[in-house]
Write an enzyme that holds these catalytic residues in place. Sequence first.
Site, PDB file in Angstrom:
ATOM      1  N   THR A  52     -32.612  16.293  29.762  1.00  0.00           N
ATOM      2  CA  THR A  52     -32.163  15.227  28.856  1.00  0.00           C
ATOM      3  C   THR A  52     -33.074  15.094  27.645  1.00  0.00           C
ATOM      4  O   THR A  52     -32.600  14.993  26.508  1.00  0.00           O
ATOM      5  CB  THR A  52     -32.096  13.892  29.608  1.00  0.00           C
ATOM      6  OG1 THR A  52     -31.224  14.021  30.730  1.00  0.00           O
ATOM      7  CG2 THR A  52     -31.572  12.791  28.698  1.00  0.00           C
ATOM      8  N   TYR A 115     -19.315  13.616  31.426  1.00  0.00           N
ATOM      9  CA  TYR A 115     -18.042  13.392  30.733  1.00  0.00           C
ATOM     10  C   TYR A 115     -16.822  13.666  31.616  1.00  0.00           C
ATOM     11  O   TYR A 115     -15.870  12.892  31.629  1.00  0.00           O
ATOM     12  CB  TYR A 115     -17.920  14.221  29.439  1.00  0.00           C
ATOM     13  CG  TYR A 115     -16.626  13.956  28.691  1.00  0.00           C
ATOM     14  CD1 TYR A 115     -16.464  12.788  27.952  1.00  0.00           C
ATOM     15  CD2 TYR A 115     -15.562  14.855  28.770  1.00  0.00           C
ATOM     16  CE1 TYR A 115     -15.256  12.524  27.306  1.00  0.00           C
ATOM     17  CE2 TYR A 115     -14.364  14.598  28.122  1.00  0.00           C
ATOM     18  CZ  TYR A 115     -14.217  13.427  27.389  1.00  0.00           C
ATOM     19  OH  TYR A 115     -13.038  13.168  26.755  1.00  0.00           O
ATOM     20  N   TYR A 141     -29.864  16.967  39.624  1.00  0.00           N
ATOM     21  CA  TYR A 141     -30.231  15.906  38.676  1.00  0.00           C
ATOM     22  C   TYR A 141     -29.092  14.896  38.637  1.00  0.00           C
ATOM     23  O   TYR A 141     -28.026  15.167  38.089  1.00  0.00           O
ATOM     24  CB  TYR A 141     -30.491  16.536  37.311  1.00  0.00           C
ATOM     25  CG  TYR A 141     -30.920  15.593  36.197  1.00  0.00           C
ATOM     26  CD1 TYR A 141     -31.315  14.277  36.439  1.00  0.00           C
ATOM     27  CD2 TYR A 141     -30.941  16.053  34.882  1.00  0.00           C
ATOM     28  CE1 TYR A 141     -31.705  13.443  35.408  1.00  0.00           C
ATOM     29  CE2 TYR A 141     -31.337  15.230  33.842  1.00  0.00           C
ATOM     30  CZ  TYR A 141     -31.712  13.927  34.112  1.00  0.00           C
ATOM     31  OH  TYR A 141     -32.096  13.096  33.084  1.00  0.00           O
ATOM     32  N   ARG A 146     -25.675   8.346  32.410  1.00  0.00           N
ATOM     33  CA  ARG A 146     -25.307   9.247  31.321  1.00  0.00           C
ATOM     34  C   ARG A 146     -24.166  10.196  31.688  1.00  0.00           C
ATOM     35  O   ARG A 146     -23.577  10.815  30.805  1.00  0.00           O
ATOM     36  CB  ARG A 146     -26.529  10.056  30.858  1.00  0.00           C
ATOM     37  CG  ARG A 146     -27.569   9.165  30.190  1.00  0.00           C
ATOM     38  CD  ARG A 146     -28.747   9.946  29.626  1.00  0.00           C
ATOM     39  NE  ARG A 146     -28.436  10.572  28.354  1.00  0.00           N
ATOM     40  CZ  ARG A 146     -29.290  10.655  27.332  1.00  0.00           C
ATOM     41  NH1 ARG A 146     -30.487  10.116  27.418  1.00  0.00           N
ATOM     42  NH2 ARG A 146     -28.942  11.265  26.223  1.00  0.00           N
ATOM     43  N   LYS A 170     -33.707  15.016  41.289  1.00  0.00           N
ATOM     44  CA  LYS A 170     -34.223  14.041  40.332  1.00  0.00           C
ATOM     45  C   LYS A 170     -33.213  12.909  40.299  1.00  0.00           C
ATOM     46  O   LYS A 170     -32.067  13.106  39.897  1.00  0.00           O
ATOM     47  CB  LYS A 170     -34.395  14.645  38.940  1.00  0.00           C
ATOM     48  CG  LYS A 170     -34.824  13.615  37.891  1.00  0.00           C
ATOM     49  CD  LYS A 170     -34.908  14.206  36.488  1.00  0.00           C
ATOM     50  CE  LYS A 170     -35.256  13.142  35.463  1.00  0.00           C
ATOM     51  NZ  LYS A 170     -35.336  13.674  34.082  1.00  0.00           N
ATOM     52  N   ILE A 212     -40.079  13.030  37.019  1.00  0.00           N
ATOM     53  CA  ILE A 212     -39.771  13.844  35.842  1.00  0.00           C
ATOM     54  C   ILE A 212     -39.455  12.824  34.766  1.00  0.00           C
ATOM     55  O   ILE A 212     -38.302  12.462  34.540  1.00  0.00           O
ATOM     56  CB  ILE A 212     -38.609  14.818  36.124  1.00  0.00           C
ATOM     57  CG1 ILE A 212     -38.928  15.677  37.360  1.00  0.00           C
ATOM     58  CG2 ILE A 212     -38.359  15.716  34.911  1.00  0.00           C
ATOM     59  CD1 ILE A 212     -37.800  16.590  37.803  1.00  0.00           C
TER      60      ILE A 212
END
Length: 305
Positions: A52, A115, A141, A146, A170, A212
Amino acid sequence: MSYNEIKQRLRGSIAPVVTPFDAEGNIDFETMKNLINWQIESGSHGISVTGTSGEPSSLTTEERKQVMELAKKTVNGRVPFVPATGSTNHDETLELTKFAQEIGADAAMVIVPYYNRPSQHALYKHFKAVADSVDIPIIIYNIPGRTAVNLEVKTMARLVEDCPNIIGAKESNKDFEHVNRVLLHCGRDFLLFSGIELLCYPMLAIGGAGSISATANVEPAKVAELHDAWFEGDIKRAQDLHFELMELNDILFAETNPGPVKAALGMMGKITPKLRLPLDLPAEELQERIRQTLQKYGLLEKVKN
């Protein structure tokens, strides 16, 4: 190296390094080398790129490969190297994850596709296909804020059971109950990294492997020291650093990452403060607040005039 041996190495502060651009928006590879060397010299326990903080959706597939390859050569085995290889596109994820294996990455971090909002069944198929395509370890992740979809605990546990090389996650998940249940159902030896800055210390307390954290871009030494203190049993020092870093964490996430982080690194003289649209630097009012916060932390003292 076996998966268990790699799991022993993947601990502490894995710094998710930003992708620096020059004034024209081209990748600044020389500055990237400098950032990685600074991270390692500052005590970071590992390096990640094109996650990211690295603006992967603003990079072409070829650019992501170039950044990954340069980072691998710069790290040169000094600490574990864990590039982020995920995408909203399945085939691109496969291509980048296979490339990470080709260049000798220690593991690959693969984001929940954003998305598309896939079902849990589709997520299982996606991650299993990625894991089956390579021999290197995979770190999932999960960042629902997001991606607009949460990888549920039962789905992650099923993947861990069916894919021996899925060794960790993560979790950029503010639901701390969810995070606890990940360890419960995936196993206490599952590597759990925090991607939420205010949960980095609490994650260690329940058996997490580390963090992270984007804040490591700006204050790598103290983020690494928090982990060192915890692993050495100095709980008071780890707690103190947790609260000491809180104001910096807050200002660096006052807008979408990595805008504030890149503004801060620009003020510190580490990079040209440039993002690719549709992301951009914060407005001047927030930049001034960032500047004041950096001054409080003594992070502008070494900037060359």
